[in-house]
Design an enzyme around this catalytic site. Structure first.
Site, short mmCIF file in Angstrom:
data_model
loop_
_atom_site.label_atom_id
_atom_site.label_comp_id
_atom_site.label_asym_id
_atom_site.label_seq_id
_atom_site.Cartn_x
_atom_site.Cartn_y
_atom_site.Cartn_z
N GLU A 201 85.15 17.19 37.21
CA GLU A 201 85.44 16.23 38.27
C GLU A 201 86.31 15.06 37.84
OE1 GLU A 201 84.89 15.96 41.46
OE2 GLU A 201 83.71 17.75 41.81
N SER B 274 19.83 21.98 50.31
CA SER B 274 18.90 21.90 49.16
C SER B 274 19.55 21.38 47.89
CB SER B 274 18.32 23.30 48.88
OG SER B 274 17.52 23.73 49.96
#
Length: 650
Positions: free
Chosen positions: A84, A335
């Site tokens: 680039e 329980s």
């Protein structure tokens, strides 16, 4: 007087004019108002090693993961600059040579051949979200680029590019891109992966690999060719991967509690969480429609939560509201509270694992509990009663302890119980209180760790020893201490177990509280518990040895007051602590206990430790008490008890 040479005057004039122009340009650049360079990034939740578990979208649904400094493969940044902006490290934001070349190519060919934009100019465009189609827009990008170069280093500008570059759809930033297209962090990339990431931002929609794979592949290969690498025929990714979405309920809770934090570091383990989420979905698929489940894994040695699953599916696809976190929902524990009640009783000398209880129809005032199957077993030991999950013995112990003491113990252990009527009653022993899976896992973690928070290690070990003796079904890990539970009306099925290091809890049911006919903790939640332990580790961690003060005797060899629980026939009322009364404040002197009622001989315990036994006097000298709070209990020969909580001050 000799006049100056005209050419020198001309040169001086040009220099002055140039200097003036430079000063004007310099002032113009200095006055540039820069766009915001600090933009919102996605809020993240990571696991114990920093691996991404969930990310939240920012504005307009964009995913913009924060790019860490030094967290990008140098192969990508080198390739980006080479393709680039070769002179990125040398120009001042605008590459004049590249700009002139681009203008010349456009004039010669009659079309735009190259843009001439530097990486800094692209950053300017990204920050301002501006186009490149007009001369005015290009000039603005040049001005911002010059200003950026004055205020930021080259590495800062490169980082801004990697943070804001578009990679298709709503994906912004290179880290979001590597997760979307490759399913990984950007710190290690192949050459082909890096080339695709260089090519995508130039035309993020036209080159999206999931929509236009041929265009993406051609663009990637052009990048490879430009840098002198061989193009490859390897296909580009054809699917945009979803960002990680693990433990989403945990992320929701963290974000709701703290809206300012950008990154939540947790103790969760991503591999374990991912594995157990798959397991949860498998188990949920075999349940009745609308059934949900929740699962938690705790390291009780460190106190760290390693996995948390609030529902099998973070959606409503299975007929259940999957967005509801059932690890935090208050439900009836069935329980599963019984082990805590026995531990409190063992700790306070009310009972021993071999103490005999009468499991027979019993009325506690207006409360007459029955066993789950409606059958009574007669005389049973505490060990047998807990193993078979009988109801009369734990209710009797709760009656002796006091329901509020059980509630206080839950709070002291880190749970947040919720009472439906606001007042604790004996039904607490059988699930008449609201607790979450998180609450129960926390409580069991204290039992497993024997950490002296509230319960003596010997009492916690005794409960664990009983739970480890429950015969597991075929294929289940042997030696796991576990308890199942089913709430009234089959609304909740529970299974919680632990070994020497970890606790795992499982809940199954419907989030709206409607019954699930036929659902039992043992049949539905326990198989998931056993398989979760198998996924967690190849073998269980060994249980700790019994503490030195653990009394390991048969029933007949126990002290008389521990051989049988409950009043003897004709024994009259139980013992009453005349002094010190409950809540008394004492000075630090020799303490004397005065007892009325009960059957001699008496036993006195302080904080669960026997300080006087087989005493046939109703006034007992127990010596000096330690400063602070102490619990004094007296037990008569019939096994009945009374107690006082006192504070000793100097």
């Amino acid at each position: 007087m000799k006049r100056p040479h005209r050419p020198l005057v001309a040169v001086a004039a040009v220099m002055l004019a140039t200097a003036g122009l430079l000063d004007t340009w310099d002032a113009w650049v200095a006055r540039t108002v820069l766009p915001a360079t600090l933009t919102d990034t996605s809020v993240e939740m990571v696991d114990r090693t920093g691996r991404l578990m969930r990310a939240f979208a920012v504005e307009e649904g964009r995913i913009r993961l924060a790019v860490p400094r030094g967290g990008v493969d140098p192969r990508l940044t080198d390739m980006l600059i080479a393709y680039e902006d070769k002179r990125f490290r040398r120009h001042n934001g605008v590459d004049t040579r590249a700009m002139l070349r681009a203008v010349g190519q456009a004039l010669w060919s009659g079309r735009v051949v190259s843009g001439g934009s530097t990486l800094t100019m692209q950053v300017a465009r990204l920050l301002e979200n501006s186009g490149t189609g007009s001369a005015r827009g290009k000039l603005r990008q040049m001005r911002v680029a010059w200003a950026l170069e004055r205020r930021f280093s080259k590495d800062d500008i490169l980082h801004l590019y990697l943070q804001h570059a578009p990679y298709g759809g709503r994906i912004e930033g290179v880290r979001s891109a590597t997760f979307t297209w490759f399913g990984k962090e950007p710190h290690r990339l192949t050459e082909a992966e890096a080339a695709l990431l260089v090519a995508l931002p130039q035309a993020p929609e036209a080159r999206r690999p999931d929509r236009y794979p041929q265009a993406a592949q051609m663009a990637r290969n052009r990048v490879l060719a430009r840098i002198g690498a061989d193009p490859t025929q390897a296909p580009v990714p054809r699917t945009a991967r979803a960002l990680p979405l693990h433990a989403p309920h945990q992320a929701d809770a963290l974000r709701a509690a703290d809206s300012q934090t950008q990154r939540f570091d947790t103790t969760l383990s991503l591999p374990l969480q991912r594995d157990l989420e798959r397991l949860a979905r498998i188990h949920a698929s075999g349940q009745a429609r609308g059934t949900s489940l929740a699962l938690m894994v705790l390291d009780h040695q460190s106190g760290e939560v390693l996995a948390r699953i609030g529902s099998p599916d973070y959606s409503d696809a299975g007929g259940a509201p999957g967005f509801v976190d059932m690890t935090r929902a208050k439900r009836s524990p069935g329980s599963t509270l019984k082990p805590l009640i026995y531990a409190l009783a063992f700790d306070r000398g009310l009972a021993h694992p071999e103490t005999v209880f009468a499991d027979r129809p019993t009325r506690f005032g207006s409360y007459a509990p029955q066993n789950f199957d409606g059958v009574f077993r007669g005389d049973v030991t505490a060990r047998q009663a807990l193993t078979q999950s009988l109801n009369i013995p734990p209710v009797a112990l709760t009656d002796a302890l006091g329901p509020e003491r059980v509630m206080a113990a839950l709070r002291a252990l880190g749970a947040e119980p919720k009472l439906p009527g606001g007042q604790a009653g004996l039904a607490v022993a059988l699930g008449g209180v609201g607790l979450s899976l998180q609450d129960l896992v926390t409580v069991y973690g204290h039992l497993a760790a024997s950490d002296r928070t509230l319960i003596a290690p010997r009492a916690a070990w005794q409960v664990g020893d009983i739970l480890r003796g429950i015969a597991p079904p075929p294929g289940a890990p042997a030696g796991l201490a576990y308890k199942t539970g089913t709430s009234y009306g089959h609304r909740d099925a529970w299974a919680i177990g632990y070994d020497g290091q970890h606790v795992i809890g499982v809940w199954m049911g419907r989030p709206d509280g409607t019954p699930v006919p036929g659902a039992f903790g043992g049949a539905h939640a326990a198989p998931l518990l056993f398989e979760a332990f198998g996924r967690l580790k190849p073998q269980l961690a060994p249980a700790p040895p019994p503490p030195p003060d653990t009394l390991r005797l048969a029933t007949a060899d126990l002290p008389p007051n521990l051989q049988r629980f409950g009043p003897a026939h004709g024994a009259g009322t139980g013992p009453a602590l005349v002094f010190p009364p409950d809540g008394a404040r004492l000075g630090q002197a020799d303490a004397v206990v005065k007892v009325a009622g009960g059957v001699l001989p008496l036993t006195v315990l302080v904080n669960g430790q026997v300080v006087a036994a087989q005493v046939r006097d109703r006034q007992i000298d127990i010596g000096q008490l330690d400063l602070g709070f102490s619990d004094i209990a007296v037990i008569d020969a019939a096994g009945r008890a009374n107690r006082s909580a006192v504070e000793v001050r100097p």
